[in-house]
Design a protein around this motif. Structure first.
Motif, PDB file in Angstrom:
ATOM      1  N   LEU A   1      -1.334 -24.313  88.733  1.00 15.55           N
ATOM      2  CA  LEU A   1      -2.311 -25.681  88.453  1.00 15.55           C
ATOM      3  C   LEU A   1      -1.163 -26.618  87.845  1.00 15.55           C
ATOM      4  CD1 LEU A   1      -5.022 -24.013  86.373  1.00 15.55           C
ATOM      5  CD2 LEU A   1      -4.866 -25.063  88.754  1.00 15.55           C
ATOM      6  N   GLY A   2       0.039 -26.509  87.610  1.00 17.91           N
ATOM      7  CA  GLY A   2       0.985 -27.349  87.140  1.00 17.91           C
ATOM      8  C   GLY A   2       0.720 -27.878  85.877  1.00 17.91           C
ATOM      9  N   VAL A   3       0.172 -26.907  84.819  1.00 17.80           N
ATOM     10  CA  VAL A   3      -0.018 -26.985  83.571  1.00 17.80           C
ATOM     11  C   VAL A   3       0.781 -26.098  82.621  1.00 17.80           C
ATOM     12  CG1 VAL A   3      -2.355 -27.771  83.996  1.00 17.80           C
ATOM     13  CG2 VAL A   3      -1.950 -25.517  83.334  1.00 17.80           C
ATOM     14  N   THR A   4       0.689 -26.396  81.244  1.00 20.44           N
ATOM     15  CA  THR A   4       1.407 -25.398  80.426  1.00 20.44           C
ATOM     16  C   THR A   4       0.947 -23.938  80.281  1.00 20.44           C
ATOM     17  OG1 THR A   4       0.201 -26.007  78.697  1.00 20.44           O
ATOM     18  CG2 THR A   4       2.077 -27.311  78.836  1.00 20.44           C
ATOM     19  N   LYS A   5       1.675 -23.031  80.063  1.00 20.76           N
ATOM     20  CA  LYS A   5       1.099 -21.769  79.760  1.00 20.76           C
ATOM     21  C   LYS A   5      -0.141 -21.673  78.653  1.00 20.76           C
ATOM     22  CE  LYS A   5       2.105 -17.144  77.774  1.00 20.76           C
ATOM     23  NZ  LYS A   5       2.772 -16.631  76.900  1.00 20.76           N
ATOM     24  N   GLN A   6      -0.018 -22.448  77.665  1.00 19.22           N
ATOM     25  CA  GLN A   6      -1.086 -22.655  76.589  1.00 19.22           C
ATOM     26  C   GLN A   6      -2.299 -23.160  77.317  1.00 19.22           C
ATOM     27  OE1 GLN A   6       2.117 -23.720  76.402  1.00 19.22           O
ATOM     28  NE2 GLN A   6       2.788 -22.403  74.772  1.00 19.22           N
ATOM     29  N   ALA A   7      -2.174 -24.123  78.210  1.00 18.85           N
ATOM     30  CA  ALA A   7      -3.336 -24.797  78.667  1.00 18.85           C
ATOM     31  C   ALA A   7      -4.001 -23.843  79.846  1.00 18.85           C
ATOM     32  CB  ALA A   7      -3.074 -26.066  79.689  1.00 18.85           C
ATOM     33  N   ALA A   8      -3.035 -22.984  80.445  1.00 19.41           N
ATOM     34  CA  ALA A   8      -3.711 -21.835  81.524  1.00 19.41           C
ATOM     35  C   ALA A   8      -4.206 -20.867  80.895  1.00 19.41           C
ATOM     36  CB  ALA A   8      -2.428 -21.538  82.263  1.00 19.41           C
ATOM     37  N   THR A   9      -3.663 -20.443  79.737  1.00 20.12           N
ATOM     38  CA  THR A   9      -4.412 -19.369  78.741  1.00 20.12           C
ATOM     39  C   THR A   9      -5.536 -19.779  78.118  1.00 20.12           C
ATOM     40  OG1 THR A   9      -1.774 -18.490  78.183  1.00 20.12           O
ATOM     41  CG2 THR A   9      -3.882 -17.836  76.568  1.00 20.12           C
ATOM     42  N   LYS A  10      -5.913 -20.943  77.811  1.00 16.13           N
ATOM     43  CA  LYS A  10      -6.890 -21.666  77.131  1.00 16.13           C
ATOM     44  C   LYS A  10      -8.349 -21.473  78.325  1.00 16.13           C
ATOM     45  CE  LYS A  10      -8.971 -25.572  75.215  1.00 16.13           C
ATOM     46  NZ  LYS A  10      -8.747 -26.938  74.641  1.00 16.13           N
ATOM     47  N   THR A  11      -7.721 -21.894  79.472  1.00 11.99           N
ATOM     48  CA  THR A  11      -8.586 -21.856  80.723  1.00 11.99           C
ATOM     49  C   THR A  11      -8.877 -20.434  81.061  1.00 11.99           C
ATOM     50  OG1 THR A  11      -7.792 -23.769  81.646  1.00 11.99           O
ATOM     51  CG2 THR A  11      -8.824 -22.714  82.906  1.00 11.99           C
ATOM     52  N   ALA A  12      -8.268 -19.832  81.040  1.00 14.80           N
ATOM     53  CA  ALA A  12      -8.436 -18.132  81.269  1.00 14.80           C
ATOM     54  C   ALA A  12      -9.372 -17.588  80.302  1.00 14.80           C
ATOM     55  CB  ALA A  12      -6.953 -17.382  81.293  1.00 14.80           C
ATOM     56  N   HIS A  13      -9.149 -17.902  78.861  1.00 14.64           N
ATOM     57  CA  HIS A  13     -10.065 -17.393  77.995  1.00 14.64           C
ATOM     58  C   HIS A  13     -11.374 -18.053  78.329  1.00 14.64           C
ATOM     59  CE1 HIS A  13      -7.437 -15.228  75.285  1.00 14.64           C
ATOM     60  NE2 HIS A  13      -6.567 -16.220  75.361  1.00 14.64           N
ATOM     61  N   SER A  14     -11.511 -19.080  78.724  1.00 17.48           N
ATOM     62  CA  SER A  14     -12.878 -19.676  78.907  1.00 17.48           C
ATOM     63  C   SER A  14     -13.575 -19.165  80.248  1.00 17.48           C
ATOM     64  CB  SER A  14     -12.787 -21.141  79.344  1.00 17.48           C
ATOM     65  OG  SER A  14     -12.430 -21.854  78.231  1.00 17.48           O
ATOM     66  N   LEU A  15     -12.724 -18.822  81.205  1.00 16.55           N
ATOM     67  CA  LEU A  15     -13.291 -17.871  82.479  1.00 16.55           C
ATOM     68  C   LEU A  15     -13.778 -16.637  82.010  1.00 16.55           C
ATOM     69  CD1 LEU A  15     -10.608 -19.325  85.016  1.00 16.55           C
ATOM     70  CD2 LEU A  15     -13.076 -19.970  84.687  1.00 16.55           C
ATOM     71  N   GLU A  16     -12.958 -16.023  81.319  1.00 15.26           N
ATOM     72  CA  GLU A  16     -13.414 -14.688  80.647  1.00 15.26           C
ATOM     73  C   GLU A  16     -14.598 -14.667  79.674  1.00 15.26           C
ATOM     74  OE1 GLU A  16     -10.905 -10.882  78.867  1.00 15.26           O
ATOM     75  OE2 GLU A  16     -10.571 -12.897  77.819  1.00 15.26           O
ATOM     76  N   ALA A  17     -14.660 -15.508  79.209  1.00 11.52           N
ATOM     77  CA  ALA A  17     -15.816 -15.633  78.149  1.00 11.52           C
ATOM     78  C   ALA A  17     -17.210 -15.909  78.993  1.00 11.52           C
ATOM     79  CB  ALA A  17     -15.773 -16.899  77.179  1.00 11.52           C
ATOM     80  N   MET A  18     -17.167 -16.560  80.184  1.00 14.64           N
ATOM     81  CA  MET A  18     -18.165 -16.813  81.275  1.00 14.64           C
ATOM     82  C   MET A  18     -18.344 -15.730  81.921  1.00 14.64           C
ATOM     83  SD  MET A  18     -17.644 -20.630  82.244  1.00 14.64           S
ATOM     84  CE  MET A  18     -16.257 -20.940  82.345  1.00 14.64           C
ATOM     85  N   GLY A  19     -17.578 -14.649  82.105  1.00 10.52           N
ATOM     86  CA  GLY A  19     -17.722 -13.492  82.984  1.00 10.52           C
ATOM     87  C   GLY A  19     -17.123 -13.543  84.244  1.00 10.52           C
ATOM     88  N   LEU A  20     -16.407 -14.654  84.633  1.00  9.83           N
ATOM     89  CA  LEU A  20     -15.716 -14.957  85.631  1.00  9.83           C
ATOM     90  C   LEU A  20     -14.450 -14.433  86.011  1.00  9.83           C
ATOM     91  CD1 LEU A  20     -16.690 -18.742  85.641  1.00  9.83           C
ATOM     92  CD2 LEU A  20     -17.982 -16.730  86.660  1.00  9.83           C
ATOM     93  N   ILE A  21     -13.685 -14.139  85.195  1.00  7.74           N
ATOM     94  CA  ILE A  21     -12.382 -13.106  85.305  1.00  7.74           C
ATOM     95  C   ILE A  21     -12.273 -12.062  84.299  1.00  7.74           C
ATOM     96  CG2 ILE A  21     -11.134 -15.185  86.503  1.00  7.74           C
ATOM     97  CD1 ILE A  21      -9.726 -15.128  83.628  1.00  7.74           C
ATOM     98  N   THR A  22     -11.423 -11.388  84.527  1.00  9.21           N
ATOM     99  CA  THR A  22     -11.062 -10.188  83.532  1.00  9.21           C
ATOM    100  C   THR A  22      -9.627 -10.227  83.246  1.00  9.21           C
ATOM    101  OG1 THR A  22     -10.415  -8.423  85.180  1.00  9.21           O
ATOM    102  CG2 THR A  22     -12.708  -8.549  84.267  1.00  9.21           C
TER     103      THR A  22
END
Length: 151
Positions: free
Chosen positions: A60-81
């Motif tokens: 995505l061209g973003v920091t690890k922190q930004a990617a981790t935050k996005t991953a947490h959001s996607l996980e909370a929505m049930g879209l990823i594990t």
């Protein structure tokens, strides 16, 4: 300002993009996926068959922190594990869930529906020419899902 003025081009492109994305998000909300934003869909595309948060950040061209935050959001929505890597317990592999794959399929259908509307309004030739023209620009080393300036 005339729509034929070169100065208005970025605004027309942004307006068209925003209208396209808003129409898709409205369709997704109607299908049971409220609150989806462009960054979520771009991240799901970038995750693909699976990756780590570090790899997601690179894609995505973003920091690890930004990617981790996005991953947490996607996980909370049930879209990823996020599953622990057995060889490195600090690392988590991101994988798209069935719901995430359904969202991507619905999103693709909604984009196609909206482009079909564009074709009805502007004509096939005009939309095809526009898309062909746009495909020739913006390649300056960034991936198609590089959101480094947006997330």
């Amino acid at each position: 300002m005339s729509p034929n003025s070169d100065v208005i081009a970025p605004f027309l492109l942004m307006r068209a993009f925003r209208g396209l994305v808003d129409a898709v998000h409205e369709s997704l909300a109607d299908a049971g996926f409220p609150g989806i934003r462009a960054q979520h869909e771009f991240a799901l595309q970038a995750i693909g068959a699976g990756c780590t948060s570090v790899q997601l950040g690179e894609r995505l061209g973003v920091t690890k922190q930004a990617a981790t935050k996005t991953a947490h959001s996607l996980e909370a929505m049930g879209l990823i594990t996020r599953e622990t890597n057995t060889s490195d317990r600090r690392e988590r592999t991101l994988t798209i869930t069935t719901a995430g794959r359904r969202l991507l399929a619905l999103s693709a259908d909604a984009f196609c529906d909206e482009l079909a509307r564009w074709r009805r309004v502007a004509g096939d030739d005009a939309v095809t020419t526009t898309l062909t023209t746009l495909s020739q620009f913006g390649v300056g080393g960034r991936s198609d899902v590089d959101l480094s300036d947006w997330i």
